[in-house]
Every structure is written in structure tokens, then in C-alpha cells.
Scaffold this active site. Sequence first.
Site, mmCIF file in Angstrom:
data_model
loop_
_atom_site.group_PDB
_atom_site.id
_atom_site.type_symbol
_atom_site.label_atom_id
_atom_site.label_comp_id
_atom_site.label_asym_id
_atom_site.label_seq_id
_atom_site.Cartn_x
_atom_site.Cartn_y
_atom_site.Cartn_z
ATOM 1 N N GLY A 20 0.769 -1.247 0.000
ATOM 2 C CA GLY A 20 0.000 0.000 0.000
ATOM 3 C C GLY A 20 0.799 1.295 0.000
ATOM 4 O O GLY A 20 0.270 2.340 0.386
ATOM 5 N N HIS A 113 2.261 0.418 -13.133
ATOM 6 C CA HIS A 113 2.989 -0.809 -13.464
ATOM 7 C C HIS A 113 4.498 -0.527 -13.394
ATOM 8 O O HIS A 113 4.966 0.483 -13.926
ATOM 9 C CB HIS A 113 2.596 -1.260 -14.881
ATOM 10 C CG HIS A 113 3.236 -2.555 -15.270
ATOM 11 N ND1 HIS A 113 2.785 -3.766 -14.793
ATOM 12 C CD2 HIS A 113 4.313 -2.813 -16.048
ATOM 13 C CE1 HIS A 113 3.565 -4.726 -15.278
ATOM 14 N NE2 HIS A 113 4.489 -4.181 -16.043
ATOM 15 N N ASP A 149 -2.151 -4.711 -19.014
ATOM 16 C CA ASP A 149 -1.113 -3.668 -19.076
ATOM 17 C C ASP A 149 -0.993 -3.029 -20.458
ATOM 18 O O ASP A 149 0.130 -2.779 -20.939
ATOM 19 C CB ASP A 149 0.248 -4.253 -18.644
ATOM 20 C CG ASP A 149 0.217 -4.787 -17.219
ATOM 21 O OD1 ASP A 149 -0.519 -4.221 -16.392
ATOM 22 O OD2 ASP A 149 0.922 -5.759 -16.937
HETATM 23 C C1 GRF Z 1 4.087 -1.448 -7.248
HETATM 24 O O1 GRF Z 1 5.391 -1.790 -7.605
HETATM 25 C C2 GRF Z 1 3.209 -1.284 -8.467
HETATM 26 O O2 GRF Z 1 3.893 -0.766 -9.562
HETATM 27 C C3 GRF Z 1 2.785 -2.702 -8.756
HETATM 28 O O3 GRF Z 1 2.597 -3.270 -7.470
HETATM 29 C C4 GRF Z 1 3.409 -2.592 -6.521
HETATM 30 C C5 GRF Z 1 2.502 -2.115 -5.431
HETATM 31 O O4 GRF Z 1 3.201 -1.552 -4.354
HETATM 32 N N1 GRF Z 1 1.617 -2.736 -9.597
HETATM 33 P P1 GRF Z 1 2.429 -0.880 -3.148
HETATM 34 O O5 GRF Z 1 1.466 -1.916 -2.584
HETATM 35 O O6 GRF Z 1 1.695 0.322 -3.668
HETATM 36 O O7 GRF Z 1 3.476 -0.498 -2.141
#
Ligand code: GRF
Length: 194
Positions: A20, A113, A149
Site C-alpha cells: 500500500g 505498473h 497492461d
Molecule cells: C508497485 O510496484 C506497483 O507498480 C505494482 O505493485 C506494486 C505495489 O506496491 N503494480 P504498493 O502496494 O503500492 O506499495
Amino acid sequence: MVKLIGKKKINVSVFISGRGSNLKSLINFSRKSSQIRIKLVISNNKNAKGLDFANKNNIKFKIINYKNKNLAENKILRYLKKNNVKLILLAGFMKILSKKFTDRFKNRILNIHPSLLPKYKGLETHKKVLKNKENYTGCTIHLVNSKLDSGKIILQKKIKVFKNDNEITLSKRLLKVENKLYPKAVKKYLETNL
Ligand code: GRF
């Protein structure tokens, strides 16, 4: 494209599955910005650390049982309607939304992503980047459609891959960039007629 810009704040829902950190940065942005209000956090994982941020910030959250995808999505759609949500921000949400769902929120779902799309769609992006000895990688915020994506790119940021990088160092460094870029992309999305 639905024009979302106006005087009123837009009701947003953030979907998460884990840590998160992007949710946290979007919450901070929503506090400063007059553009969005995070009404609801959706998680398919009851143990997602990100739920703590929702809790601390008095943001409503719902945990969705994903055993049956169709039922899960119907439930989510009901919550979104109830909360008058106009925009969905996927932030580390590990479930793929069905075409029915993405059509329902056409051009109103964003995702972050960890690669320079269209390169390295899907999972394990850092592993693939390192394996291919790329000099650069980065992150992308894009619109979500029914293909993984693949929606229109809103913002990207490139970072250098160092010779001694491993998956941990690279993902850590990129995450900081992601956290800064997501709010900027939301702002751009709201202010341009994409
Ligand atoms: C991030 O690296 C995002 O790009 C990918 O999942 C990860 C989520 O990280 N889709 P977080 O839970 O927001 O810290």
C-alpha cells in the site's frame, strides 16, 4: 472520454492487495488536492498492510472474497455505486479485472505498473529487466482496458539500472519514483481530455 474535471471533488476508489505505499501517497495527495476524495479502498486480501493506511485515515475499506471472480466483481460494483465512485486507481491490485468490469468503467480505471510499458507486461518485471541487462527501466501509469497492461499511457518515468542492482535494490529505488509519479499522473489525467 468522460470529462471528470469540475468544481466538485471526484470520488475515487483505490484497489490494493498488499503493502500500500502507492495508496499512502495517493491519500497524501488527496489531502492536499481539491481534485479527489478517496471514498473507498478495496482489497482482495484481508492481511494487506495497506489497509492500515485506510484505517488511520478514516477511509472506508471493503475486503472482497475472490473465490468466485464474477460474484466478487458484482459486489465491488455495488460498493462503487453506493459510494458514487467515478474513478478507480489500481495500486498493486493483484487481480485481473474482467472485460465486463473494465467496460463498465471505460477510461475511468488507472493502473501503476513497474516497467516502461509496453515493455515487460505482467509479473516479475525487475527480474526480466535484470536478465535482459537493460540499462534503463521505470514505471508507467496507464488506463486499464480488457488487455493486460495495455491501455493508453498517461505518464512514465525512467530510471537507470546500475550494474550491481538486484531485484530488491531496483524495486526499492523504483518504488520511490512510483509513489511520486502516481499523484502526478492522476492530476494529468484529470486535467487533460485524454
Ligand atoms: C508497485 O510496484 C506497483 O507498480 C505494482 O505493485 C506494486 C505495489 O506496491 N503494480 P504498493 O502496494 O503500492 O506499495
